[in-house]
Write an enzyme that holds these catalytic residues in place. Structure first.
Site, PDB file in Angstrom:
ATOM      1  N   ALA A   1     -11.917  -4.856  15.195  1.00 49.80           N
ATOM      2  CA  ALA A   1     -12.113  -6.228  15.578  1.00 49.80           C
ATOM      3  C   ALA A   1     -10.711  -7.151  14.632  1.00 49.80           C
ATOM      4  O   ALA A   1      -9.686  -7.775  15.212  1.00 49.80           O
ATOM      5  CB  ALA A   1     -12.948  -7.560  14.984  1.00 49.80           C
TER       6      ALA A   1
ATOM      7  N   LYS B   1      -7.797  -5.556  13.155  1.00 46.03           N
ATOM      8  CA  LYS B   1      -7.076  -4.905  13.816  1.00 46.03           C
ATOM      9  C   LYS B   1      -6.784  -4.747  15.021  1.00 46.03           C
ATOM     10  O   LYS B   1      -5.231  -5.222  15.730  1.00 46.03           O
ATOM     11  CB  LYS B   1      -7.365  -3.033  14.172  1.00 46.03           C
ATOM     12  CG  LYS B   1      -7.366  -2.324  12.281  1.00 46.03           C
ATOM     13  CD  LYS B   1      -5.962  -2.232  11.622  1.00 46.03           C
ATOM     14  CE  LYS B   1      -6.050  -1.609  10.789  1.00 46.03           C
ATOM     15  NZ  LYS B   1      -5.243  -1.622   9.276  1.00 46.03           N
TER      16      LYS B   1
ATOM     17  N   TYR C   1     -13.537  -3.632  11.772  1.00 47.41           N
ATOM     18  CA  TYR C   1     -12.213  -3.116  11.439  1.00 47.41           C
ATOM     19  C   TYR C   1     -11.668  -3.191  12.748  1.00 47.41           C
ATOM     20  O   TYR C   1     -10.458  -3.899  12.888  1.00 47.41           O
ATOM     21  CB  TYR C   1     -13.029  -1.411  11.343  1.00 47.41           C
ATOM     22  CG  TYR C   1     -11.121  -0.601  10.431  1.00 47.41           C
ATOM     23  CD1 TYR C   1     -10.635  -1.279   9.859  1.00 47.41           C
ATOM     24  CD2 TYR C   1     -10.983   0.240  11.616  1.00 47.41           C
ATOM     25  CE1 TYR C   1      -8.947  -0.170   9.795  1.00 47.41           C
ATOM     26  CE2 TYR C   1     -10.063   0.578  11.696  1.00 47.41           C
ATOM     27  CZ  TYR C   1      -8.564   1.157  10.732  1.00 47.41           C
ATOM     28  OH  TYR C   1      -7.933   1.192  10.959  1.00 47.41           O
TER      29      TYR C   1
ATOM     30  N   SER D   1      -4.361  -0.146  14.280  1.00 52.99           N
ATOM     31  CA  SER D   1      -4.642   1.230  14.583  1.00 52.99           C
ATOM     32  C   SER D   1      -5.669   1.394  16.530  1.00 52.99           C
ATOM     33  O   SER D   1      -5.525   0.543  16.784  1.00 52.99           O
ATOM     34  CB  SER D   1      -6.425   0.871  13.973  1.00 52.99           C
ATOM     35  OG  SER D   1      -7.155   2.165  14.100  1.00 52.99           O
TER      36      SER D   1
ATOM     37  N   GLY E   1       0.724  -1.242   0.092  1.00 52.36           N
ATOM     38  CA  GLY E   1       0.005   0.054   0.158  1.00 52.36           C
ATOM     39  C   GLY E   1       1.321   1.432   0.401  1.00 52.36           C
ATOM     40  O   GLY E   1       0.606   2.379   0.423  1.00 52.36           O
TER      41      GLY E   1
HETATM   42  N1  LIG Z   1      -5.679   7.529   8.172  1.00 57.95           N
HETATM   43  C1  LIG Z   1      -5.835   6.828   9.088  1.00 57.95           C
HETATM   44  O1  LIG Z   1      -6.467   7.577  10.154  1.00 57.95           O
HETATM   45  C2  LIG Z   1      -5.518   5.360   9.766  1.00 57.95           C
HETATM   46  C3  LIG Z   1      -5.977   5.508  11.395  1.00 57.95           C
HETATM   47  C4  LIG Z   1      -5.813   3.770  11.614  1.00 57.95           C
HETATM   48  C5  LIG Z   1      -4.736   2.927  11.084  1.00 57.95           C
HETATM   49  N2  LIG Z   1      -4.675   3.239   9.545  1.00 57.95           N
HETATM   50  C6  LIG Z   1      -4.116   1.943   9.286  1.00 57.95           C
HETATM   51  O2  LIG Z   1      -2.810   2.673   8.488  1.00 57.95           O
HETATM   52  C7  LIG Z   1      -2.786   1.808   6.597  1.00 57.95           C
HETATM   53  C8  LIG Z   1      -2.325   2.500   5.618  1.00 57.95           C
HETATM   54  O3  LIG Z   1      -3.574   3.691   5.754  1.00 57.95           O
HETATM   55  P1  LIG Z   1      -3.828   4.980   4.588  1.00 57.95           P
HETATM   56  O4  LIG Z   1      -4.502   6.235   6.268  1.00 57.95           O
HETATM   57  O5  LIG Z   1      -2.552   5.609   5.197  1.00 57.95           O
HETATM   58  O6  LIG Z   1      -5.299   5.338   3.971  1.00 57.95           O
HETATM   59  P2  LIG Z   1      -4.545   4.893   2.140  1.00 57.95           P
HETATM   60  O7  LIG Z   1      -4.114   6.075   1.506  1.00 57.95           O
HETATM   61  O8  LIG Z   1      -6.181   4.856   1.616  1.00 57.95           O
HETATM   62  O9  LIG Z   1      -3.584   3.629   2.002  1.00 57.95           O
HETATM   63  C9  LIG Z   1      -4.075   2.368   1.551  1.00 57.95           C
HETATM   64  C10 LIG Z   1      -3.111   1.686   1.165  1.00 57.95           C
HETATM   65  O10 LIG Z   1      -3.069   0.413   0.887  1.00 57.95           O
HETATM   66  C11 LIG Z   1      -3.436   0.158  -0.452  1.00 57.95           C
HETATM   67  N3  LIG Z   1      -4.575  -1.769  -0.303  1.00 57.95           N
HETATM   68  C12 LIG Z   1      -5.720  -1.010   0.261  1.00 57.95           C
HETATM   69  N4  LIG Z   1      -5.627  -2.645   0.220  1.00 57.95           N
HETATM   70  C13 LIG Z   1      -4.739  -3.132  -0.607  1.00 57.95           C
HETATM   71  C14 LIG Z   1      -4.933  -4.571  -1.061  1.00 57.95           C
HETATM   72  N5  LIG Z   1      -5.458  -5.575  -0.977  1.00 57.95           N
HETATM   73  N6  LIG Z   1      -4.034  -4.480  -1.786  1.00 57.95           N
HETATM   74  C15 LIG Z   1      -3.088  -4.280  -1.897  1.00 57.95           C
HETATM   75  N7  LIG Z   1      -3.098  -3.395  -1.738  1.00 57.95           N
HETATM   76  C16 LIG Z   1      -3.636  -2.765  -1.241  1.00 57.95           C
HETATM   77  C17 LIG Z   1      -4.246   1.112  -1.406  1.00 57.95           C
HETATM   78  O11 LIG Z   1      -4.111   1.156  -2.432  1.00 57.95           O
HETATM   79  P3  LIG Z   1      -4.777   0.601  -3.931  1.00 57.95           P
HETATM   80  O12 LIG Z   1      -6.312   1.100  -3.291  1.00 57.95           O
HETATM   81  O13 LIG Z   1      -4.229   0.991  -5.095  1.00 57.95           O
HETATM   82  O14 LIG Z   1      -4.138  -0.700  -3.584  1.00 57.95           O
HETATM   83  C18 LIG Z   1      -3.962   2.575  -0.160  1.00 57.95           C
HETATM   84  O15 LIG Z   1      -2.520   2.739  -1.365  1.00 57.95           O
HETATM   85  C19 LIG Z   1      -4.297   1.136   6.674  1.00 57.95           C
HETATM   86  O16 LIG Z   1      -3.715  -0.335   6.861  1.00 57.95           O
HETATM   87  C20 LIG Z   1      -4.838   1.856   7.716  1.00 57.95           C
HETATM   88  O17 LIG Z   1      -5.464   0.925   8.179  1.00 57.95           O
HETATM   89  C21 LIG Z   1      -5.424   4.079   9.023  1.00 57.95           C
END
Ligand SMILES: NC(=O)c1ccc[n+]([C@@H]2O[C@H](COP(=O)([O-])OP(=O)(O)OC[C@H]3O[C@@H](n4cnc5c(N)ncnc54)[C@H](OP(=O)(O)O)[C@@H]3O)[C@@H](O)[C@H]2O)c1
Length: 236
Positions: A145, A147, A143, A133, A9
Site C-alpha cells: 500500500a 509503494k 508495504y 515495488s 539509502g
Molecule cells: N530488493 C528487492 O527485491 C526490492 C524489490 C522492490 C523494491 N525494492 C525497494 O528498493 C529500495 C532499496 O532497497 P534494497 O533492496 O536495495 O534494500 P537495502 O539493501 O535494505 O537498502 C535500503 C537502504 O535504505 C536505507 N534506509 C532504510 N530506511 C532508511 C531511513 N529511514 N532513513 C535513511 N535510510 C534508510 C538503508 O540504510 P540504513 O539502514 O543504514 O538506514 C539501506 O541502505 C527500497 O525502497 C525497497 O523497498 C527492493
C-alpha cells in the site's frame, strides 16, 4: 557544470549500485542512510559524499540540510524496505496499526519529506526518481500500500516540478539481488516462486535497477514524467 545527485539509502543494495552508476557518469553524488560508519565506508569506495540522517525524521532532515548540495539535479528516493520482514505477525489491532504505519513512514513519508525539504534546491531540468515495488500491485499489506501511494504522490510531484522542466518517476523493481531487503535471507522456495513468475527466468540484479534509474536521471529523459516503470523481468 557538474550535475549533483543525492541517493537516499545509498550505502547498500540498489542505492549503492545507483550511486556507483551516477558517479561513473561523472555526477557529484551524496549518499545518505542511518548507519554512519557503513555510509562513510561506501562513500570512500565510490568517491561519494556521505551525509547520515534518518529520512523519516523531519528534525534529522532539517539538521542535514546544510551538508546537502545547494543545487540538486538528481534526487533518488531509494531508502525504504518492507518493515514487516523479520517482525512477528501483528497479533492485534494495535500491532497491525504499528505495522502499517512503519511501512508508510519508511516508504512513503521518507520520500515525501526528503523531496519537500529539497524542493527549493531542485535545479531546472531536475530528475526525481523514487523506488516503488512490484508489491504496489497487490499483496504485502502496508508495504504494498505504501509503494502504491508513492505512485500517486509521484504524479502530483511531476506536476509540481514540471514547470521548471523537472521530471518525477517511480522505478518499481521485482525481486532484486543482492541487497539487505530480506534481512536474514529469502527462503529458497519463495525465491523460486518469485523467479517462476518472471518471463526471463531470473531475479533482477541491483545493476538492472540502477541502469533504469540512470536513464531516467539523464538529461535525455526529459519527456518521461509521472510514470511508474516496472523493472521485474516481466513478472506476472
Ligand atoms: N530488493 C528487492 O527485491 C526490492 C524489490 C522492490 C523494491 N525494492 C525497494 O528498493 C529500495 C532499496 O532497497 P534494497 O533492496 O536495495 O534494500 P537495502 O539493501 O535494505 O537498502 C535500503 C537502504 O535504505 C536505507 N534506509 C532504510 N530506511 C532508511 C531511513 N529511514 N532513513 C535513511 N535510510 C534508510 C538503508 O540504510 P540504513 O539502514 O543504514 O538506514 C539501506 O541502505 C527500497 O525502497 C525497497 O523497498 C527492493
Amino acid at each position: 557544470m557538474t550535475r549533483t545527485a543525492i541517493v537516499t539509502g545509498g550505502a547498500t543494495g540498489i542505492g549503492k549500485a545507483t550511486a556507483a552508476r551516477l558517479r561513473a557518469d561523472g555526477l557529484d553524488v551524496v549518499i545518505t542512510g542511518r548507519r554512519a560508519e557503513l555510509l562513510a565506508e561506501t562513500a570512500r569506495e565510490l568517491g561519494a559524499t556521505p551525509v547520515a540522517f534518518d529520512a523519516t525524521d523531519p528534525a534529522a532532515i532539517t539538521a542535514a540540510l546544510p551538508a546537502l548540495p545547494p543545487r540538486v539535479d538528481v534526487l533518488v528516493n531509494n531508502a525504504g524496505g518492507n518493515t514487516d520482514i523479520g517482525a512477528p505477525a501483528p497479533g492485534d489491532l494495535v500491532a497491525l496499526r504499528q505495522s502499517w504505519l512503519r511501512n508508510l513512514e519508511a516508504n512513503l513519508l521518507g520520500a515525501v519529506l526528503v523531496t519537500t525539504a529539497l524542493l527549493d534546491r531542485l535545479a531546472e531540468q531536475s530528475r526525481v526518481i523514487t523506488l516503488g515495488s512490484i508489491a504496489a500491485r497487490g499483496g504485502a499489506a502496508g508495504y504494498g500500500a505504501a509503494k502504491a501511494a508513492v505512485e500517486t504522490w509521484n504524479r502530483e510531484l511531476a506536476r509540481t516540478i514540471g514547470a521548471r522542466g523537472g521530471t518525477a518517476n517511480v522505478v518499481s523493481p521485482g525481486l532484486t539481488e543482492p541487497t539487505e531487503f530480506f534481512g536474514g535471507g529469502l527462503p529458497e522456495d519463495r525465491r523460486a516462486m518469485l523467479i517462476e513468475q518472471t518471463a526471463n527466468g531470473r531475479a533482477g540484479t541491483v545493476d538492472d535497477i540502477a541502469a533504469a534509474i540512470r536513464f531516467l536521471a539523464s538529461p535525455e529523459a526529459g519527456h518521461i514524467t509521472g510514470q511508474a516503470l516496472p523493472v521485474n523481468g516481466g513478472a506476472a
